[in-house]
Design a protein around this motif. Structure first.
Motif, PDB file in Angstrom:
ATOM      1  N   LEU A  85       0.831  -1.202   0.000  1.00 40.60           N
ATOM      2  CA  LEU A  85       0.000   0.000   0.000  1.00 40.60           C
ATOM      3  C   LEU A  85       0.866   1.254   0.000  1.00 40.60           C
ATOM      4  N   VAL A  86       1.885   1.277   0.848  1.00 35.72           N
ATOM      5  CA  VAL A  86       2.767   2.442   0.930  1.00 35.72           C
ATOM      6  C   VAL A  86       3.503   2.669  -0.386  1.00 35.72           C
ATOM      7  N   ASP A  87       3.887   1.583  -1.061  1.00 32.83           N
ATOM      8  CA  ASP A  87       4.679   1.685  -2.291  1.00 32.83           C
ATOM      9  C   ASP A  87       3.825   1.795  -3.554  1.00 32.83           C
ATOM     10  N   ARG A  88       2.508   1.903  -3.383  1.00 34.97           N
ATOM     11  CA  ARG A  88       1.635   1.999  -4.552  1.00 34.97           C
ATOM     12  C   ARG A  88       2.000   3.232  -5.381  1.00 34.97           C
ATOM     13  N   ASP A  89       1.883   3.082  -6.700  1.00 30.64           N
ATOM     14  CA  ASP A  89       2.234   4.193  -7.586  1.00 30.64           C
ATOM     15  C   ASP A  89       1.389   5.422  -7.264  1.00 30.64           C
ATOM     16  N   PRO A  90       2.017   6.597  -7.278  1.00 29.58           N
ATOM     17  CA  PRO A  90       1.273   7.832  -7.017  1.00 29.58           C
ATOM     18  C   PRO A  90       0.325   8.137  -8.174  1.00 29.58           C
ATOM     19  N   PRO A  91      -0.668   8.994  -7.937  1.00 33.61           N
ATOM     20  CA  PRO A  91      -0.949   9.644  -6.656  1.00 33.61           C
ATOM     21  C   PRO A  91      -1.721   8.726  -5.710  1.00 33.61           C
ATOM     22  N   LEU A  92      -1.520   8.936  -4.413  1.00 34.78           N
ATOM     23  CA  LEU A  92      -2.228   8.173  -3.384  1.00 34.78           C
ATOM     24  C   LEU A  92      -3.014   9.162  -2.531  1.00 34.78           C
ATOM     25  N   SER A  93      -4.327   9.087  -2.615  1.00 38.73           N
ATOM     26  CA  SER A  93      -5.185  10.004  -1.870  1.00 38.73           C
ATOM     27  C   SER A  93      -5.588   9.378  -0.538  1.00 38.73           C
ATOM     28  N   PRO A  94      -6.100  10.185   0.401  1.00 35.71           N
ATOM     29  CA  PRO A  94      -6.604   9.611   1.653  1.00 35.71           C
ATOM     30  C   PRO A  94      -7.673   8.541   1.423  1.00 35.71           C
ATOM     31  N   ARG A  95      -8.516   8.735   0.413  1.00 32.84           N
ATOM     32  CA  ARG A  95      -9.523   7.714   0.137  1.00 32.84           C
ATOM     33  C   ARG A  95      -8.869   6.429  -0.373  1.00 32.84           C
ATOM     34  N   ASP A  96      -7.870   6.562  -1.250  1.00 33.30           N
ATOM     35  CA  ASP A  96      -7.142   5.380  -1.728  1.00 33.30           C
ATOM     36  C   ASP A  96      -6.526   4.622  -0.553  1.00 33.30           C
ATOM     37  N   ALA A  97      -5.907   5.376   0.360  1.00 34.05           N
ATOM     38  CA  ALA A  97      -5.266   4.758   1.518  1.00 34.05           C
ATOM     39  C   ALA A  97      -6.300   4.086   2.413  1.00 34.05           C
ATOM     40  N   ALA A  98      -7.450   4.750   2.599  1.00 35.87           N
ATOM     41  CA  ALA A  98      -8.513   4.185   3.432  1.00 35.87           C
ATOM     42  C   ALA A  98      -9.041   2.887   2.830  1.00 35.87           C
ATOM     43  N   GLU A  99      -9.262   2.888   1.517  1.00 34.86           N
ATOM     44  CA  GLU A  99      -9.744   1.672   0.856  1.00 34.86           C
ATOM     45  C   GLU A  99      -8.697   0.560   0.934  1.00 34.86           C
ATOM     46  N   GLY A 100      -7.425   0.932   0.806  1.00 31.63           N
ATOM     47  CA  GLY A 100      -6.358  -0.057   0.906  1.00 31.63           C
ATOM     48  C   GLY A 100      -6.270  -0.666   2.291  1.00 31.63           C
ATOM     49  N   LEU A 101      -6.408   0.168   3.323  1.00 25.89           N
ATOM     50  CA  LEU A 101      -6.376  -0.339   4.696  1.00 25.89           C
ATOM     51  C   LEU A 101      -7.564  -1.259   4.967  1.00 25.89           C
ATOM     52  N   LEU A 102      -8.741  -0.885   4.474  1.00 27.76           N
ATOM     53  CA  LEU A 102      -9.913  -1.736   4.682  1.00 27.76           C
ATOM     54  C   LEU A 102      -9.742  -3.077   3.969  1.00 27.76           C
ATOM     55  N   ASP A 103      -9.148  -3.058   2.785  1.00 22.75           N
ATOM     56  CA  ASP A 103      -8.903  -4.304   2.061  1.00 22.75           C
ATOM     57  C   ASP A 103      -7.987  -5.226   2.868  1.00 22.75           C
ATOM     58  N   ILE A 104      -6.954  -4.654   3.480  1.00 24.40           N
ATOM     59  CA  ILE A 104      -6.049  -5.445   4.316  1.00 24.40           C
ATOM     60  C   ILE A 104      -6.800  -6.020   5.512  1.00 24.40           C
ATOM     61  N   ILE A 105      -7.627  -5.186   6.139  1.00 22.97           N
ATOM     62  CA  ILE A 105      -8.414  -5.632   7.294  1.00 22.97           C
ATOM     63  C   ILE A 105      -9.302  -6.809   6.912  1.00 22.97           C
TER      64      ILE A 105
END
Length: 209
Positions: A85-105
């Motif tokens: 998630l951290v290394d995902r190609d930019p741009p990374l928005s707060p929504r992108d990060a939130a969706e990525g964290l939920l996917d991990i959860i």
């Protein structure tokens, strides 16, 4: 005189052995989740993994060693998912990060419940849980840095983000609310915190407790 059992798993040298170890760890996670650590047997785990009991004991000489390996695998999988998630190609928005964290959860929620039950049974990581927690805080700090603001090695925002993720991990499914609606609420919660944390980080202000 027989030698005492090893206190650590045997690392496989070939791909076939690595595949077998992965199958054993997956089977162990399932059996521990279904029956608890105390009730699970090595014989049943070997059967679930479709491997001989001798092969199981070759890699994992005791049930404690096997359970500790399950904990280690979970930690490695969690850190790897956060790195992606951290290394995902930019741009990374707060929504992108939130969706990525939920996917991990969602991907690791069942495995996490097994890990918590093993910890409750007294199983520990070889390096202790503090090492994993420190690594997780580091990943949260890196994620916040990717979103903007100045990085900080001991940033309270990263600690709070980790606590928020853990809280969402622990939320039971509300059967009265459709799953998509629950996911939307979780994403909104994470996004709002990320936006607030990044804004306060950029301005140098503190995050309200």
């Amino acid at each position: 005189m027989s030698s005492p059992p090893r206190s650590s798993p045997l690392a496989p040298k070939r791909q076939r052995g690595r595949d077998r170890v992965e199958a054993i760890l997956t089977a162990a996670t399932t059996v521990f989740g279904e029956k608890s650590y105390e009730a699970a047997t090595m014989t049943e785990i070997a059967a679930r993994a479709s491997t001989a009991i001798g092969s199981l004991y070759r890699f994992f000489p005791t049930k404690d060693v096997l359970a500790a390996a399950v904990l280690e695998r979970y930690g490695a999988r969690l850190l790897h998912a956060l790195d992606e998630l951290v290394d995902r190609d930019p741009p990374l928005s707060p929504r992108d990060a939130a969706e990525g964290l939920l996917d991990i959860i969602q991907r690791l929620r069942t495995e996490r419940s097994v890990v918590l039950s093993l910890l409750d049974s007294g199983i520990t990581l070889p390096d202790g849980t503090g090492t994993l927690r420190k690594a997780l805080i580091g990943r949260m700090s890196q994620l916040l840095s990717r979103l903007g603001g100045s990085p900080g090695p001991h940033d309270e925002r990263a600690v709070m983000l980790l606590h928020l993720v853990k809280a969402i991990f622990a939320l039971p499914q509300d059967l009265s609310v459709p799953r998509p609606a629950q996911d939307k609420e979780a994403i909104t919660m994470l996004r709002l915190y990320l936006e607030h944390a990044v804004a306060s980080r950029s301005s140098g202000s503190e995050v309200a407790p």
